[in-house]
Design an enzyme around this catalytic site. Sequence first.
Site, PDB file in Angstrom:
ATOM      1  N   CYS A   2       0.822  -1.199   0.000  1.00  0.00           N
ATOM      2  CA  CYS A   2       0.000   0.000   0.000  1.00  0.00           C
ATOM      3  C   CYS A   2       0.857   1.249   0.000  1.00  0.00           C
ATOM      4  CB  CYS A   2      -0.900   0.015   1.226  1.00  0.00           C
ATOM      5  SG  CYS A   2      -1.838  -1.505   1.492  1.00  0.00           S
ATOM      6  N   ARG A  27       3.597   0.214  -6.523  1.00  0.00           N
ATOM      7  CA  ARG A  27       3.567  -0.681  -5.373  1.00  0.00           C
ATOM      8  C   ARG A  27       2.407  -1.669  -5.458  1.00  0.00           C
ATOM      9  NH1 ARG A  27       6.611   1.445  -0.991  1.00  0.00           N
ATOM     10  NH2 ARG A  27       5.264   0.482   0.567  1.00  0.00           N
ATOM     11  N   TRP A  75      -3.901  -2.144  -0.983  1.00  0.00           N
ATOM     12  CA  TRP A  75      -3.846  -3.511  -1.518  1.00  0.00           C
ATOM     13  C   TRP A  75      -4.552  -4.382  -0.493  1.00  0.00           C
ATOM     14  CZ3 TRP A  75      -1.609  -8.364  -0.428  1.00  0.00           C
ATOM     15  CH2 TRP A  75      -1.480  -9.219  -1.526  1.00  0.00           C
ATOM     16  N   ASN A 101      -0.879   1.223   6.597  1.00  0.00           N
ATOM     17  CA  ASN A 101      -0.297   0.065   5.916  1.00  0.00           C
ATOM     18  C   ASN A 101       0.038  -0.976   6.963  1.00  0.00           C
ATOM     19  OD1 ASN A 101      -0.400   1.522   3.576  1.00  0.00           O
ATOM     20  ND2 ASN A 101       1.799   1.757   3.353  1.00  0.00           N
ATOM     21  N   GLY A 102      -0.248  -2.228   6.683  1.00  0.00           N
ATOM     22  CA  GLY A 102       0.082  -3.289   7.629  1.00  0.00           C
ATOM     23  C   GLY A 102      -1.135  -4.119   7.988  1.00  0.00           C
ATOM     24  N   GLU A 481      12.774 -18.431 -12.347  1.00  0.00           N
ATOM     25  CA  GLU A 481      12.440 -17.018 -12.496  1.00  0.00           C
ATOM     26  C   GLU A 481      11.667 -16.770 -13.795  1.00  0.00           C
ATOM     27  OE1 GLU A 481      12.366 -12.761 -12.122  1.00  0.00           O
ATOM     28  OE2 GLU A 481      12.341 -14.490 -10.760  1.00  0.00           O
ATOM     29  N   LYS A 485       7.935 -15.052 -14.000  1.00  0.00           N
ATOM     30  CA  LYS A 485       7.640 -13.855 -14.782  1.00  0.00           C
ATOM     31  C   LYS A 485       6.411 -14.053 -15.663  1.00  0.00           C
ATOM     32  CE  LYS A 485      10.434 -10.719 -13.581  1.00  0.00           C
ATOM     33  NZ  LYS A 485      10.253 -11.272 -12.231  1.00  0.00           N
ATOM     34  N   GLU A 488       3.343 -13.947 -13.443  1.00  0.00           N
ATOM     35  CA  GLU A 488       3.106 -12.598 -12.931  1.00  0.00           C
ATOM     36  C   GLU A 488       2.502 -11.676 -13.976  1.00  0.00           C
ATOM     37  OE1 GLU A 488       6.438 -11.289  -9.696  1.00  0.00           O
ATOM     38  OE2 GLU A 488       7.150 -11.599 -11.727  1.00  0.00           O
ATOM     39  N   HIS A 504       9.497 -37.562 -13.897  1.00  0.00           N
ATOM     40  CA  HIS A 504       8.910 -38.006 -12.635  1.00  0.00           C
ATOM     41  C   HIS A 504       7.518 -37.415 -12.432  1.00  0.00           C
ATOM     42  CE1 HIS A 504      12.539 -40.032 -11.287  1.00  0.00           C
ATOM     43  NE2 HIS A 504      13.216 -38.988 -11.735  1.00  0.00           N
ATOM     44  N   LYS A 602       4.631  -4.354  -5.323  1.00  0.00           N
ATOM     45  CA  LYS A 602       6.079  -4.297  -5.479  1.00  0.00           C
ATOM     46  C   LYS A 602       6.795  -4.705  -4.211  1.00  0.00           C
ATOM     47  CE  LYS A 602       9.879  -3.263  -7.668  1.00  0.00           C
ATOM     48  NZ  LYS A 602      10.358  -4.194  -8.707  1.00  0.00           N
TER      49      LYS A 602
END
Length: 607
Positions: A2, A27, A75, A101-102, A481, A485, A488, A504, A602
């Site tokens: 946030c 963010r 958020w 925030n939190g 990674e 990506k 995301e 497997h 972010k």
Amino acid sequence: MCGIVGYIGSRDVSTTLIEGLRLLEYRGYDSAGIAVAATGGEISMRKRAGRLANLEGVLGELPTGSIAGIAHTRWATHGAPTDLNAHPHMDEHGEIAIIHNGIIENYAELQRELTAKGHTLSSDVDTEVIAHLIEDAYQGDIRLAVAAVLPRLHGQWALVVMHRGEPGRIIAARREAPLAVGLGEGEQFLASDPVAILEHTNKIVFLRDGDLADLQRGGITLYDAAGAKFAPKVETITWDGAAARKEGYDHFMRKEMDEQPRALSAAMLGRVSVDGVAISELDAIAPALAAARSIEVVACGSAYYASLTAATLAERLLRVPVRVTVASEFRYDPPALGPTSLVIAVSQSGETADTLGAVRTAKAAGATVLAIVNAAGSSLTREADAVVLLQAGTEISVAATKSYTSQALVTLLVTLDLARRAGALTAEDLRSWSTELLTIPAMASAALDSSDALPAIAKKYFGSSGFMFVSRGAGIATAFEGALKLKELAYIHAEGIAAGEMKHGPISLLGADHPVVAVVLNSSVLPKLVSNLMESRARSAPVIAILSGVDDWSTFATDAVVIPAARPEIAALIATIPLQRFSYEMALLAGADIDQPKNLAKSVTVE
């Protein structure tokens, strides 16, 4: 996560706050809101779900003549992303406005207590209970009321409060969530990230855990957790808000991808020479490094993947156990830690809640903590025993690009310097490494050029049912990674695995509509990887190969992007760049919000 902005002064308050929120959009958020206080004390509030443009559409309804205000991008954690649940929140009499925030972990208990006392809470969020608690504690001084309430809150917060009866005053407090005060002449600023206010001031005070700040037009007064006043430590920020602009690019992500050669060069500046690697920041903990008998690396998301290749090299060179653990698990099931443990925390923002929690666990056990971080002045930099900055510059897009490759490089540099200090590498070895390291910016530029083939490749495979990203050895982290990506950015299911594990179970997914993306590096395990890719081709799965030092690929790949040849640990880093471009192009085709993917932030500043 946030975003918080606060302002008190003579500028147009609404405009100043909205400009700050716009710079914090990176963010991640799903609603936004603003509250402004007029000279007479009336607090007016507007908030809307969705993008910031929705809030801007109703700003004209706010009264003129405001002298202070607070604004927020949310958020969602507690409660859905709706107009009602957006911040700011107020007490039932409309006297107190608050943004936060939190997470307040005991909010349900506090909510029951308030309801029993006759309070009516209107939203589904934990933050609203704070406004009502402050209402009960208020006896004419908003700072004292906030200070009285803070010990009752369990969890984490960056908290900003205004009271109708004291319109020329804003109170801010933090615990385990970032918050900074910007100092001006006859005006003061607040932000969860200084980038939001650097256009107005570069004199920044980063609040510490437990600090409370009392902002008035003429200045600020700071109090510690015990309520004692203390003098602010003012830091002059030397970078400016220009880094938060797209500079002609359609997306911040594309701009930041192209900035990687410069960022990688900056990461090596003063650390790599023709004779080897030496990181002066490690000198402060040299005795602890010499005494270390185990190394624990903690990180989250992309930072976790960025650490894997260097950790494998560290164990091979140093001959001590080296483990990489996601920080969210580390803090609840930590290994045996003590004075001979070195804990390396890797983070872009330096504010990741799980990573900070892991660091505190390590410090409590007597371990030495080394931070590898991009954000100077962040919480992680203040809690670690030593800090190595990435020097990548501000990264705005939620998806990591230049911060990832910089993390991969800096963890590698730290590994090599630890090996140098331990006598595990000869002078000739060090010169060989440094010769190749110094070519990394040029290799990154070449990889960016090679990536121009990827728009056509992405178009060819867009619509596939899913993707499998594979490699062996040093390239496995890059495969992980790459899969992250794609998930995301384009919202396409992708799985990153060690190629030998395909048979497997995962190989059952493969077929003409389920391609394989392979990171193919010239290493001792190359023949094994080629065999795995031939198994994929035998099941009609197309193979998109990122190739380093491999010329003949026609038998095992359908499409290929060639990057410069290098030793596996360096090639793995460079191979990330075309995978970034691949995901970017797939996201374009999907019409996705590239810089701000849905449900993501972010900096993850809550558990």
